[in-house]
Motif scaffolding. Structure first.
Motif, PDB file in Angstrom:
ATOM      1  N   TYR A 350       0.933  -1.349   0.122  1.00  0.00           N
ATOM      2  CA  TYR A 350      -0.009   0.147   0.002  1.00  0.00           C
ATOM      3  C   TYR A 350       0.836   1.308   0.052  1.00  0.00           C
ATOM      4  N   ASN A 351       0.533   2.138  -0.854  1.00  0.00           N
ATOM      5  CA  ASN A 351       1.074   3.535  -0.923  1.00  0.00           C
ATOM      6  C   ASN A 351      -0.058   4.492  -0.400  1.00  0.00           C
ATOM      7  N   GLY A 352       0.002   4.763   1.201  1.00  0.00           N
ATOM      8  CA  GLY A 352      -1.049   5.538   1.568  1.00  0.00           C
ATOM      9  C   GLY A 352      -2.309   4.465   1.679  1.00  0.00           C
ATOM     10  N   ASP A 353      -3.270   4.813   1.102  1.00  0.00           N
ATOM     11  CA  ASP A 353      -4.656   3.710   1.175  1.00  0.00           C
ATOM     12  C   ASP A 353      -4.725   3.100  -0.059  1.00  0.00           C
ATOM     13  N   ASN A 354      -3.673   3.245  -1.017  1.00  0.00           N
ATOM     14  CA  ASN A 354      -3.738   2.675  -2.249  1.00  0.00           C
ATOM     15  C   ASN A 354      -2.815   1.408  -2.376  1.00  0.00           C
ATOM     16  N   ALA A 355      -3.871   0.511  -3.174  1.00  0.00           N
ATOM     17  CA  ALA A 355      -3.065  -0.991  -3.300  1.00  0.00           C
ATOM     18  C   ALA A 355      -2.371  -0.890  -4.489  1.00  0.00           C
ATOM     19  N   HIS A 356      -1.419  -1.664  -4.344  1.00  0.00           N
ATOM     20  CA  HIS A 356      -0.474  -1.687  -5.532  1.00  0.00           C
ATOM     21  C   HIS A 356       0.145  -3.144  -5.602  1.00  0.00           C
ATOM     22  N   GLU A 357       0.650  -3.667  -6.523  1.00  0.00           N
ATOM     23  CA  GLU A 357       1.332  -5.011  -6.733  1.00  0.00           C
ATOM     24  C   GLU A 357       2.394  -4.857  -7.927  1.00  0.00           C
ATOM     25  N   ASP A 358       3.512  -5.885  -7.600  1.00  0.00           N
ATOM     26  CA  ASP A 358       4.475  -5.962  -8.653  1.00  0.00           C
ATOM     27  C   ASP A 358       4.662  -7.494  -8.320  1.00  0.00           C
ATOM     28  N   SER A 359       4.939  -8.260  -9.657  1.00  0.00           N
ATOM     29  CA  SER A 359       5.421  -9.718  -9.734  1.00  0.00           C
ATOM     30  C   SER A 359       6.446  -9.982 -10.547  1.00  0.00           C
ATOM     31  N   VAL A 360       7.117 -10.970 -10.322  1.00  0.00           N
ATOM     32  CA  VAL A 360       8.145 -11.522 -11.424  1.00  0.00           C
ATOM     33  C   VAL A 360       7.717 -13.075 -11.485  1.00  0.00           C
ATOM     34  N   VAL A 361       7.649 -13.802 -12.704  1.00  0.00           N
ATOM     35  CA  VAL A 361       7.764 -15.267 -12.913  1.00  0.00           C
ATOM     36  C   VAL A 361       9.111 -15.943 -13.094  1.00  0.00           C
ATOM     37  N   ILE A 362       9.223 -16.687 -12.267  1.00  0.00           N
ATOM     38  CA  ILE A 362      10.622 -17.288 -12.148  1.00  0.00           C
ATOM     39  C   ILE A 362      10.560 -18.909 -12.764  1.00  0.00           C
ATOM     40  N   ASP A 363      11.339 -19.509 -13.622  1.00  0.00           N
ATOM     41  CA  ASP A 363      11.223 -20.936 -14.065  1.00  0.00           C
ATOM     42  C   ASP A 363      12.146 -21.475 -12.752  1.00  0.00           C
ATOM     43  N   ILE A 364      11.695 -22.272 -12.110  1.00  0.00           N
ATOM     44  CA  ILE A 364      12.495 -22.967 -11.022  1.00  0.00           C
ATOM     45  C   ILE A 364      13.056 -24.061 -11.542  1.00  0.00           C
ATOM     46  N   GLY A 365      12.697 -24.907 -12.526  1.00  0.00           N
ATOM     47  CA  GLY A 365      13.321 -26.082 -12.963  1.00  0.00           C
ATOM     48  C   GLY A 365      12.217 -27.141 -12.377  1.00  0.00           C
ATOM     49  N   PRO A 366      12.568 -28.442 -12.504  1.00  0.00           N
ATOM     50  CA  PRO A 366      12.228 -29.673 -12.082  1.00  0.00           C
ATOM     51  C   PRO A 366      12.272 -29.679 -10.544  1.00  0.00           C
ATOM     52  N   VAL A 367      11.016 -30.194  -9.737  1.00  0.00           N
ATOM     53  CA  VAL A 367      11.244 -30.216  -8.499  1.00  0.00           C
ATOM     54  C   VAL A 367      11.018 -31.584  -8.085  1.00  0.00           C
ATOM     55  N   ILE A 368      11.951 -32.368  -7.385  1.00  0.00           N
ATOM     56  CA  ILE A 368      11.845 -33.685  -7.216  1.00  0.00           C
ATOM     57  C   ILE A 368      10.990 -33.702  -5.771  1.00  0.00           C
ATOM     58  N   LYS A 369       9.690 -34.519  -6.034  1.00  0.00           N
ATOM     59  CA  LYS A 369       8.894 -34.662  -4.774  1.00  0.00           C
ATOM     60  C   LYS A 369       9.509 -35.462  -3.818  1.00  0.00           C
ATOM     61  N   PRO A 370       9.725 -35.188  -2.458  1.00  0.00           N
ATOM     62  CA  PRO A 370      10.211 -35.940  -1.384  1.00  0.00           C
ATOM     63  C   PRO A 370       9.460 -37.076  -1.096  1.00  0.00           C
ATOM     64  N   PRO A 371       9.813 -38.260  -0.577  1.00  0.00           N
ATOM     65  CA  PRO A 371       9.008 -39.286  -0.260  1.00  0.00           C
ATOM     66  C   PRO A 371       8.131 -38.929   0.887  1.00  0.00           C
ATOM     67  N   SER A 372       7.213 -39.581   0.990  1.00  0.00           N
ATOM     68  CA  SER A 372       6.227 -39.508   1.848  1.00  0.00           C
ATOM     69  C   SER A 372       6.669 -40.156   3.199  1.00  0.00           C
ATOM     70  N   LYS A 373       6.142 -39.772   4.415  1.00  0.00           N
ATOM     71  CA  LYS A 373       6.472 -40.396   6.007  1.00  0.00           C
ATOM     72  C   LYS A 373       6.431 -42.181   5.839  1.00  0.00           C
ATOM     73  N   ILE A 374       5.545 -42.593   5.199  1.00  0.00           N
ATOM     74  CA  ILE A 374       5.273 -43.796   5.189  1.00  0.00           C
ATOM     75  C   ILE A 374       6.421 -44.725   4.365  1.00  0.00           C
ATOM     76  N   MET A 375       6.369 -44.061   3.240  1.00  0.00           N
ATOM     77  CA  MET A 375       7.594 -44.519   2.344  1.00  0.00           C
ATOM     78  C   MET A 375       9.005 -44.506   3.008  1.00  0.00           C
TER      79      MET A 375
END
Length: 419
Positions: A350-375
């Motif tokens: 917020y700038n005063g009472d005015n809402a603002h937004e900025d964003s950036v899109v990032i390619d994080i590459g493949p994410v290996i899913k960690p095994p579950s607790k049972i596994m």
């Protein structure tokens, strides 16, 4: 029955005459409805007989549609006469919700009596419209209120937000103070009277507040804060803009006319990828830098990662207030079930009472899913079973070797006994 018929014919005749009058004056229906005329400033105030006076007149379209070919002019009379400047101004278009200004210069008759006088302003839309007149009270002569002069000063000017962004709305607070000192004999001549205060703009900035009138008397040492609402159009370039503050005191000697400075800066919060994503126990970790490039302080800054099929920890990184050039680094742990590898990191603030937004899109590459607790437990159990199996194997093998050795030894002893 004859009387009723006669009355009806009379009414019909009156109606026909009224319609005929309307046809002769087509401009009656085309008066500029939705136009508001305001006298925002008179310099000097009050004006002295024989002096030149400048009137700043504001024309505001408070309707829903545009007004075209609007003419606004000051009407000369026995007190006010036209100078060499044009006292008429025509605007090709005044858009809905917008204000326009023009300065009209007049002369005051040298024999004009002291006191309040009417200034007549008239306006119309198009060439065939009728003029609409409006009168404003202006001051002529010496001190209007000799008992309450005081010494008005601008003590401080603040705004919310501190520095505007294009598209913002906000408030400018002007604090006026009576800088006089009370007299020992108790006289009230050190009181300060404020007859009116107004803030107006000759630039792209829009002042949405009207002039404030009859603010009353301020005692020595006291002050008063006056709010003015302003709006910054979305296409306003970066820079410093000057608004004009006009304060009418007890006489022209005690009036205030000052420039009020405001800043517009389109720069804001930026999210920046600080380093490449790296593998972690959660799956992958990424660090995002947050920088305040704005010239003013912003508040409520929060970083929110957004992506389908991904889980983030934390789900939101809250910073709060950031002053100019402040720098923070946020860290997010990412796990992925499905979806692509693009993550949007949104900075909301917020700038005063005015809402603002900025964003950036990032390619994080493949994410290996960690095994579950049972596994994980199953893996640990399998490892333990394998260790136990190996240990058992060596134990049984060792036990078997020992038994064979004892057997051989026992067999040798029995053979010796037989001999």
């Amino acid at each position: 029955m004859a009387m009723v018929k006669k009355t009806f014919n009379s009414a019909l005749s009156v109606l026909l005459i009224f319609v005929l009058i309307l046809s002769l004056f087509p401009g009656i229906a085309s008066a500029p409805a939705g136009l508001k005329i305001t006298l925002v400033d008179q310099t000097p105030y009050p004006v002295q007989p024989g002096q030149q006076v400048r009137f700043w007149i504001q024309a505001e379209n408070i309707g829903n549609g545009p007004l075209n070919n609007v003419t606004v002019e000051v009407v000369p009379d026995g007190v006010f006469s036209a100078s060499s400047y044009d006292v008429s101004k025509t605007y090709s278009t005044i858009h809905a919700g917008s204000k326009v200004y023009h300065e009209y210069i007049m002369y005051v008759s040298s024999d004009a009596p002291d006191g309040p006088r009417d200034l007549t302003v008239r306006y119309k839309e198009g060439n065939n419209s009728l003029w609409i007149e409006q009168k404003f009270t202006v001051g002529i002569g010496g001190i209007i209120d000799p008992g309450n002069r005081g010494t008005l000063i601008i003590e401080k000017v603040t705004s919310s937000p501190d520095v505007f962004m294009p598209g913002d709305t906000g408030i400018i607070w002007v604090t006026l103070k009576n800088n006089a000192t009370a007299l020992a004999n108790g006289s009230n001549v050190t009181n300060a009277r404020i007859q009116s205060a107004d803030l107006y703009s000759k630039d792209n900035i829009i002042v949405t507040s009207d002039a404030v009138n009859a603010l009353g008397i301020i005692a020595p040492g006291d002050n008063i804060s006056i709010p003015f609402r302003v709006s910054i159009p979305a296409d306003t370039p970066d820079g410093t803009y000057l608004l004009t503050l006009g304060v009418n005191g007890s006489s022209f000697e005690y009036n205030i006319k000052r420039n009020i400075e405001i800043k517009v800066d389109a720069a804001g919060i930026k999210t920046i990828q600080s380093k490449a994503p790296y593998a972690s126990a959660a799956g992958k970790t990424i660090e995002i830098d947050i920088v305040n490039y704005h010239q003013g302080t912003v508040r409520g800054v929060s970083i929110i990662p957004v992506a389908e099929g991904m889980t983030f920890y934390p789900t939101e990184y809250f910073i709060g207030e950031m002053k100019p050039d402040d720098f923070y680094t946020s860290k997010f742990n990412i796990t992925q079930g499905s979806g692509d590898s693009n993550v949007e990191f949104k900075a909301v603030y917020y700038n005063g009472d005015n809402a603002h937004e900025d964003s950036v899109v990032i390619d994080i590459g493949p994410v290996i899913k960690p095994p579950s607790k049972i596994m994980t437990y199953l893996v640990y159990l399998i490892i333990l079973l394998l260790i136990a199996a190996v240990a058992g194997h060596f134990y049984l093998k060792k036990k078997k070797n020992v038994s064979l050795l004892e057997y051989l030894k026992n067999g040798k002893k029995q053979a010796e006994k037989k001999e």
